[in-house]
Scaffold this active site. Structure first.
Site, short mmCIF file in Angstrom:
data_model
loop_
_atom_site.label_atom_id
_atom_site.label_comp_id
_atom_site.label_asym_id
_atom_site.label_seq_id
_atom_site.Cartn_x
_atom_site.Cartn_y
_atom_site.Cartn_z
N ASP A 141 0.81 -1.21 0.00
CA ASP A 141 0.00 0.00 0.00
C ASP A 141 0.85 1.27 0.00
O ASP A 141 0.46 2.26 0.59
CB ASP A 141 -0.89 -0.01 1.26
CG ASP A 141 -2.11 0.88 1.11
OD1 ASP A 141 -2.42 1.27 -0.02
OD2 ASP A 141 -2.72 1.21 2.14
N CYS A 195 -18.98 -13.82 -7.07
CA CYS A 195 -19.95 -13.39 -6.07
C CYS A 195 -21.29 -14.09 -6.30
O CYS A 195 -22.21 -13.94 -5.50
CB CYS A 195 -20.18 -11.88 -6.18
SG CYS A 195 -18.77 -10.91 -5.66
N CYS A 198 -25.09 -12.73 -5.38
CA CYS A 198 -25.09 -11.85 -4.20
C CYS A 198 -24.81 -10.39 -4.60
O CYS A 198 -23.98 -10.12 -5.46
CB CYS A 198 -24.01 -12.33 -3.24
SG CYS A 198 -23.80 -11.28 -1.80
N CYS A 201 -23.21 -6.24 -0.60
CA CYS A 201 -22.35 -5.07 -0.31
C CYS A 201 -22.91 -3.83 -1.00
O CYS A 201 -22.89 -2.73 -0.43
CB CYS A 201 -20.92 -5.32 -0.75
SG CYS A 201 -20.78 -5.87 -2.45
N CYS A 248 -14.02 2.27 7.02
CA CYS A 248 -15.37 1.68 7.00
C CYS A 248 -15.24 0.22 6.58
O CYS A 248 -14.44 -0.11 5.71
CB CYS A 248 -16.25 2.44 6.00
SG CYS A 248 -17.84 1.65 5.65
N CYS A 251 -19.02 -2.92 3.67
CA CYS A 251 -19.14 -3.80 2.50
C CYS A 251 -18.37 -5.11 2.67
O CYS A 251 -18.53 -6.04 1.88
CB CYS A 251 -18.72 -3.08 1.22
SG CYS A 251 -17.05 -2.41 1.24
N CYS A 255 -20.35 -9.39 3.74
CA CYS A 255 -19.95 -10.36 2.71
C CYS A 255 -19.99 -11.79 3.26
O CYS A 255 -19.33 -12.09 4.25
CB CYS A 255 -18.56 -10.02 2.19
SG CYS A 255 -18.03 -11.15 0.90
#
Ligand code: B12
Ligand code: SF4
Ligand code: SF4
Length: 400
Positions: A141, A195, A198, A201, A248, A251, A255
């Site tokens: 990162d 996914c 679904c 999120c 946050c 989402c 899951c």
């Protein structure tokens, strides 16, 4: 001891040794991809940038050709080793004491420092085991590369609709770390998974930031608003930020992969005990006035990222949303004496949301003293909110 060779002899043997050493270093996921450009990721990134979704993150406005090409970071690159380490520290306890909620990845020590140190050790171990020098760029990162795309190519997982990389065995609560190396290492098959039908999120995101599957508009994302954003949190989004004071997880919380698979990280550095933990004491944070105090309290954790004013701004918003009466004295002090207009303005907003005589008197007093234009506007708006609330409480007509 003889001079080290330039290259490991056998890419397959190098892959086997990498697996062994990376696991020993504590990484949960290991994968390899070639050092060629991440073409699809680059194209998607370009569209995302053009739509304005990169907000004002300067480093995300760099040319897509640069962000999607490992060789731009290291000319001699031949393979990209992508590693995953779970940071999952457990579930949030209930917010019984009106704290500012911290996203799970930030409960413990600063992952940049912790992971980088292990990457350094891993590289040294690899050099020893392969018997050759390795020219490597090691990061997590921290450099301009599409780490998620590289991870997907290296087989760590697939892109979820929330845009996180999901691994079928451990879910998505993991950091991605990379070693770009000048060695030929046998690549892995791309990450597969889906996914299915679904869309949890997308419907759960409090601000509607997931605009399409895999596409997050940073301008709306609470993680951006509370961490990378240097300015005000737009007033129309403040309510949706809820009690989040840093990042946050919504989402990822909803899951099913995380509900079924997330297991607590084996790295003690990521536990709440070694850093800020799951909640901030809002009144305590609101009392931090100097950079020195801020560094003393949060140094060595990811929470330094938004800076003192940014974190106080977030705590004001959380206090307003929690209607935290206990925070009124600390908010009043912020309004009167904080050196940052950003903090004063958000303190005014919170006081307007909480309401009450003490808050109102402080807002009226501040209006006489305040000289900053944006703060004055916030105070006026807060006074309006507070009088609308008073009228509603006394049964009078409402402006809303
Ligand atoms: C900028 C950034 C942010 C921004 C923008 C997020 C975003 N979704 O773009 C903000 C500040 C909002 C953010 C938030 C978070 N971030 Co962030 N962030 C980054 C950073 C620096 C760049 C991401 C990026 O390139 N975005 C631009 C978009 C266009 O790229 P993308 O996410 O890779 O999206 C791709 C998909 O659309 C993809 N794609 C390709 N093929 C396909 C196919 C399909 C079917 C789909 C659906 C998609 C898809 O192509 C796009 C381009 O590669 C990376 C580190 C890095 N250097 O990569 C960390 C990184 C993505 N963040 C990370 C984390 C942990 C978070 C948070 C969870 C933190 C938190 N709890 O608050 C949230 C999650 C929010 C979310 N749902 O994305 C981790 C993710 C780990 C993982 N398992 O996926 C990363 C990789 C950091 C790390 N090294 O661990 N982040
Ligand atoms: S991190 Fe929060 S605000 Fe951002 S996309 Fe996920 S749920 Fe939405
Ligand atoms: S919540 Fe559902 S749609 Fe969203 S990433 Fe997880 S599996 Fe995919």
């Amino acid at each position: 001891m003889g001079a080290k060779r330039e290259r490991a002899r056998d890419p397959r043997e190098a892959r086997r040794i990498l697996e062994e050493k990376a696991r020993a270093a504590g990484f949960d996921l290991v994968g390899v991809t070639g050092a060629g450009p991440l073409t699809e990721g680059g194209e998607r990134l370009k569209r995302w940038q053009e739509a304005g979704m990169a907000a004002d993150m300067g480093y995300m406005h760099r040319p897509a050709e640069l962000l999607s090409d490992p060789r731009r970071l290291q000319k001699s690159a031949r393979s990209v080793v992508s590693l995953g380490v779970s940071y999952y520290p457990g579930e949030h306890p209930e917010n019984l004491e009106g704290g500012g909620r911290v996203a799970r990845y930030a409960w413990g020590k600063d992952y940049h420092l912790v992971v980088k140190e292990r990457l350094r050790e891993l590289r040294a171990e690899l050099e020893g085991a392969l018997g050759c020098r390795i020219k490597a760029r090691a990061f997590t990162d921290a450099v301009p590369l599409l780490e998620r795309s590289a991870a997907q190519h290296a087989g760590l997982g697939f892109f979820g609709r929330n845009s996180c990389i999901i691994n079928g065995e451990i879910g998505s609560y993991f950091f991605i770390a990379d070693l770009i190396v000048d060695q030929e290492i046998e690549p892995d098959a791309e990450g597969a998974g889906t996914c299915g039908r679904c869309t949890r999120c997308m419907s759960a995101c409090p601000t509607g930031a997931i605009k399409a599957p895999g596409v997050v508009d940073a301008r709306l994302c609470i993680s951006y608003l509370t961490i990378e954003n240097k300015g005000a949190i737009p007033r129309e989004l403040r309510g949706a930020v809820g009690d989040w004071a840093f990042g946050c997880d919504v989402c990822q919380e909803v899951c099913p992969y995380n509900k079924r698979k997330a297991t607590v990280s084996r790295w003690p550095e990521f536990s709440g005990a070694q850093g800020a933990g799951p909640y901030l004491k809002i009144e305590e944070v609101l009392g931090i006035r100097t950079e020195e105090e801020f560094e003393e309290r949060f140094g060595g954790t990811p929470l330094t990222r938004p800076g003192r004013a940014g974190l106080l701004r977030n705590c004001c918003v959380a206090a307003g949303n929690l209607a935290l009466r206990e925070a009124v004295p600390a908010l009043v002090q912020c309004l009167r004496e904080d050196g940052s207009p950003l903090v004063r303005g958000h303190a005014a907003w919170a006081l307007g949301e909480i309401g009450g005589e003490e808050a109102r008197a402080a807002l009226e007093g501040a209006l006489e003293e305040e000289t900053d234009g944006e703060c004055r506007e916030e105070i006026q708006h807060a006074l309006g909110a507070s009088s609308r609330r008073r009228k509603r409480a006394s049964g009078g007509p409402s402006m809303v």
